[in-house]
Design an enzyme around this catalytic site. Structure first.
Site, PDB file in Angstrom:
ATOM      1  N   SER A 181     -73.812 -31.093   3.596  1.00 44.46           N
ATOM      2  CA  SER A 181     -73.703 -32.153   4.607  1.00 44.46           C
ATOM      3  C   SER A 181     -73.082 -31.642   5.895  1.00 44.46           C
ATOM      4  O   SER A 181     -73.258 -32.243   6.949  1.00 44.46           O
ATOM      5  CB  SER A 181     -72.815 -33.287   4.091  1.00 44.46           C
ATOM      6  OG  SER A 181     -73.353 -33.843   2.942  1.00 44.46           O
ATOM      7  N   ASN A 240     -75.460 -38.904   9.524  1.00 44.94           N
ATOM      8  CA  ASN A 240     -73.999 -38.870   9.445  1.00 44.94           C
ATOM      9  C   ASN A 240     -73.353 -38.889  10.823  1.00 44.94           C
ATOM     10  O   ASN A 240     -72.235 -39.370  10.995  1.00 44.94           O
ATOM     11  CB  ASN A 240     -73.532 -37.647   8.655  1.00 44.94           C
ATOM     12  CG  ASN A 240     -73.745 -37.847   7.161  1.00 44.94           C
ATOM     13  OD1 ASN A 240     -73.997 -38.957   6.712  1.00 44.94           O
ATOM     14  ND2 ASN A 240     -73.673 -36.776   6.404  1.00 44.94           N
ATOM     15  N   GLU A 265     -83.240 -35.282   5.483  1.00 44.00           N
ATOM     16  CA  GLU A 265     -83.240 -34.571   6.770  1.00 44.00           C
ATOM     17  C   GLU A 265     -83.597 -33.092   6.560  1.00 44.00           C
ATOM     18  O   GLU A 265     -83.105 -32.455   5.621  1.00 44.00           O
ATOM     19  CB  GLU A 265     -81.859 -34.680   7.429  1.00 44.00           C
ATOM     20  CG  GLU A 265     -81.545 -36.108   7.879  1.00 44.00           C
ATOM     21  CD  GLU A 265     -80.120 -36.274   8.399  1.00 44.00           C
ATOM     22  OE1 GLU A 265     -79.924 -37.082   9.323  1.00 44.00           O
ATOM     23  OE2 GLU A 265     -79.199 -35.624   7.867  1.00 44.00           O
ATOM     24  N   HIS A 283     -81.372 -32.007   3.553  1.00 42.60           N
ATOM     25  CA  HIS A 283     -80.220 -32.879   3.324  1.00 42.60           C
ATOM     26  C   HIS A 283     -80.620 -34.223   2.718  1.00 42.60           C
ATOM     27  O   HIS A 283     -81.166 -35.086   3.400  1.00 42.60           O
ATOM     28  CB  HIS A 283     -79.475 -33.093   4.662  1.00 42.60           C
ATOM     29  CG  HIS A 283     -78.201 -33.840   4.514  1.00 42.60           C
ATOM     30  ND1 HIS A 283     -77.857 -34.908   5.320  1.00 42.60           N
ATOM     31  CD2 HIS A 283     -77.181 -33.702   3.636  1.00 42.60           C
ATOM     32  CE1 HIS A 283     -76.675 -35.370   4.952  1.00 42.60           C
ATOM     33  NE2 HIS A 283     -76.251 -34.655   3.936  1.00 42.60           N
TER      34      HIS A 283
HETATM   35  N1  LIG Z   1     -71.708 -36.278  -2.577  1.00 43.99           N
HETATM   36  C1  LIG Z   1     -72.422 -36.693  -1.542  1.00 43.99           C
HETATM   37  O1  LIG Z   1     -72.414 -37.889  -1.171  1.00 43.99           O
HETATM   38  C2  LIG Z   1     -73.302 -35.712  -0.792  1.00 43.99           C
HETATM   39  C3  LIG Z   1     -74.356 -36.196  -0.013  1.00 43.99           C
HETATM   40  C4  LIG Z   1     -75.206 -35.285   0.632  1.00 43.99           C
HETATM   41  C5  LIG Z   1     -74.956 -33.918   0.510  1.00 43.99           C
HETATM   42  N2  LIG Z   1     -73.909 -33.486  -0.243  1.00 43.99           N
HETATM   43  C6  LIG Z   1     -73.717 -32.020  -0.384  1.00 43.99           C
HETATM   44  O2  LIG Z   1     -74.201 -31.629  -1.666  1.00 43.99           O
HETATM   45  C7  LIG Z   1     -73.444 -30.523  -2.146  1.00 43.99           C
HETATM   46  C8  LIG Z   1     -72.912 -30.856  -3.524  1.00 43.99           C
HETATM   47  O3  LIG Z   1     -72.114 -32.014  -3.438  1.00 43.99           O
HETATM   48  P1  LIG Z   1     -71.766 -32.864  -4.759  1.00 43.99           P
HETATM   49  O4  LIG Z   1     -71.140 -34.117  -4.272  1.00 43.99           O
HETATM   50  O5  LIG Z   1     -72.928 -32.915  -5.672  1.00 43.99           O
HETATM   51  O6  LIG Z   1     -70.642 -31.928  -5.412  1.00 43.99           O
HETATM   52  P2  LIG Z   1     -70.112 -31.908  -6.916  1.00 43.99           P
HETATM   53  O7  LIG Z   1     -68.686 -31.474  -6.849  1.00 43.99           O
HETATM   54  O8  LIG Z   1     -70.439 -33.184  -7.623  1.00 43.99           O
HETATM   55  O9  LIG Z   1     -70.985 -30.745  -7.615  1.00 43.99           O
HETATM   56  C9  LIG Z   1     -70.915 -29.412  -7.210  1.00 43.99           C
HETATM   57  C10 LIG Z   1     -71.284 -28.531  -8.407  1.00 43.99           C
HETATM   58  O10 LIG Z   1     -71.413 -27.196  -7.941  1.00 43.99           O
HETATM   59  C11 LIG Z   1     -70.985 -26.369  -9.000  1.00 43.99           C
HETATM   60  N3  LIG Z   1     -70.734 -25.004  -8.521  1.00 43.99           N
HETATM   61  C12 LIG Z   1     -69.633 -24.503  -7.920  1.00 43.99           C
HETATM   62  N4  LIG Z   1     -69.805 -23.187  -7.663  1.00 43.99           N
HETATM   63  C13 LIG Z   1     -71.047 -22.861  -8.111  1.00 43.99           C
HETATM   64  C14 LIG Z   1     -71.811 -21.655  -8.140  1.00 43.99           C
HETATM   65  N5  LIG Z   1     -71.332 -20.507  -7.647  1.00 43.99           N
HETATM   66  N6  LIG Z   1     -73.056 -21.695  -8.681  1.00 43.99           N
HETATM   67  C15 LIG Z   1     -73.552 -22.847  -9.173  1.00 43.99           C
HETATM   68  N7  LIG Z   1     -72.883 -24.018  -9.175  1.00 43.99           N
HETATM   69  C16 LIG Z   1     -71.645 -24.017  -8.649  1.00 43.99           C
HETATM   70  C17 LIG Z   1     -69.768 -27.066  -9.562  1.00 43.99           C
HETATM   71  O11 LIG Z   1     -69.464 -26.592 -10.876  1.00 43.99           O
HETATM   72  C18 LIG Z   1     -70.241 -28.519  -9.531  1.00 43.99           C
HETATM   73  O12 LIG Z   1     -70.847 -28.890 -10.760  1.00 43.99           O
HETATM   74  C19 LIG Z   1     -72.388 -30.230  -1.090  1.00 43.99           C
HETATM   75  O13 LIG Z   1     -72.847 -29.192  -0.263  1.00 43.99           O
HETATM   76  C20 LIG Z   1     -72.292 -31.535  -0.299  1.00 43.99           C
HETATM   77  O14 LIG Z   1     -71.942 -31.326   1.054  1.00 43.99           O
HETATM   78  C21 LIG Z   1     -73.076 -34.335  -0.911  1.00 43.99           C
END
Ligand SMILES: NC(=O)c1ccc[n+]([C@@H]2O[C@H](COP(=O)([O-])OP(=O)(O)OC[C@H]3O[C@@H](n4cnc5c(N)ncnc54)[C@H](O)[C@@H]3O)[C@@H](O)[C@H]2O)c1
Length: 286
Positions: free
Chosen positions: A121, A193, A154, A142
């Site tokens: 994000s 955003n 996006e 995104h």
């Molecule tokens: N949560 C939201 O609302 C949202 C919305 C859009 C985009 N995002 C983006 O999506 C991404 C993930 O967010 P999330 O909320 O799902 O996070 P999350 O914490 O729920 O999940 C992240 C996962 O990544 C894993 N991880 C960490 N290091 C790793 C590696 N080296 N290899 C493989 N897996 C690994 C962790 O174990 C975890 O299970 C981020 O970049 C965030 O900016 C989040």
């Protein structure tokens, strides 16, 4: 040479990775979800199966749900999985060092045609371009939370992304039944955003200057502007720590002090009042 995208590797089995994987499987793609944490993979598999199964109650046929589940697999071995992937969607923890390491490792075993995307994000793909070794085949993709529900995705090129890559990614977004929104250049917060942050900043400024109470500002947003929820309600849902992080990430990219988080937001985060998840935020949920 253009390769038809059929096999997708989603890296990160958290909130976003799980639903993004399910979206691709429902769209007819073969999906592998990888994570470094075995517990995250177990949780992700149970979650994806239960969400797809619930969709079979009213939104899709039982046989389509069964096919989608069959198309999904989970692994800790991303290096092996990427060897047969046409597209990578990285949805791991929001840390630049982690994302750089992931893309550098994937680049070692990914076939030359494989496209790399990041669901980040706040981190534009130009920050991982060098590590990925394939800047031309890399962009931000995104999704919004919850990815199974939200219709918009996006697509953001970095300065080196090829038109061919963007065209292929736009095509994939359409094939999974989503509507792509194409940006012409990287910008902090992308489009949605950025719009949301501007409204939230204005709301906090109105509150901090004593013009109106939180509840009344939210009421105006809902009843006068037709927003489904007010800016303070939304911030409490997303998490005030996340909102603060978005501000700081934006400031890191712009160096503009007006992008720093507001005092009343910083105070709440410091006091552990992070929104709904802690029972207190702008509102009290106790
Ligand atoms: N949560 C939201 O609302 C949202 C919305 C859009 C985009 N995002 C983006 O999506 C991404 C993930 O967010 P999330 O909320 O799902 O996070 P999350 O914490 O729920 O999940 C992240 C996962 O990544 C894993 N991880 C960490 N290091 C790793 C590696 N080296 N290899 C493989 N897996 C690994 C962790 O174990 C975890 O299970 C981020 O970049 C965030 O900016 C989040």
């Amino acid at each position: 040479m253009r390769h038809e995208i059929q096999r997708v590797l989603v890296v990160g089995a958290g909130t976003m990775g799980t639903q993004i994987g399910a979206v691709f499987a429902l769209g007819g793609f073969d999906v592998t979800i990888s994570d470094v944490a075995v517990e995250a993979l177990d949780k992700s598999e149970a979650e994806a199966n239960s969400r797809i199964s619930r969709m079979a109650e009213n939104r899709i046929t039982r046989s389509n749900a069964d096919l989608a589940v069959e198309r999904m697999s989970w692994t800790t071995d991303a290096a092996a999985a990427v060897a047969s992937a046409d597209l990578v969607v990285e949805a791991a923890t929001e840390r630049l060092d982690i994302k750089r390491q992931i893309f550098a490792q994937l680049n070692e075993t990914a076939p030359p045609h494989t496209l790399f995307t990041t669901n980040s994000s706040t981190l534009p793909s130009s920050l991982v371009a060098e590590a990925s070794g394939r800047a031309e085949q890399l962009c931000n993709l995104h999704f919004f939370n919850p990815a199974l529900v939200m219709a918009c995705v996006e697509v953001i090129p970095n300065p080196q992304t090829s038109d061919q890559t963007i065209d292929a990614v736009l095509d994939v977004v359409t094939r999974i039944g989503k509507t792509p929104v194409r940006l012409r250049a990287e910008t902090p917060g992308f489009i949605a955003n950025r719009l949301m942050l501007a409204i939230q900043d204005e709301a906090v400024s109105l509150y901090e200057s004593g013009v109106a109470d939180i509840k009344d500002i939210d009421t105006a947003a809902r009843l006068a502007l037709g927003h489904p929820m007010g800016p303070f309600e939304l911030m409490d849902l997303v998490g005030l720590d996340v909102i603060e992080h978005i501000h700081r990430a934006k400031y890191d990219m712009t160096d503009d002090p007006s992008d720093l988080p507001a005092e009343s937001l910083i105070d709440r985060v410091r006091d552990g009042q992070l929104g709904r998840k802690t029972g207190h935020g702008w509102y009290d949920y106790a």
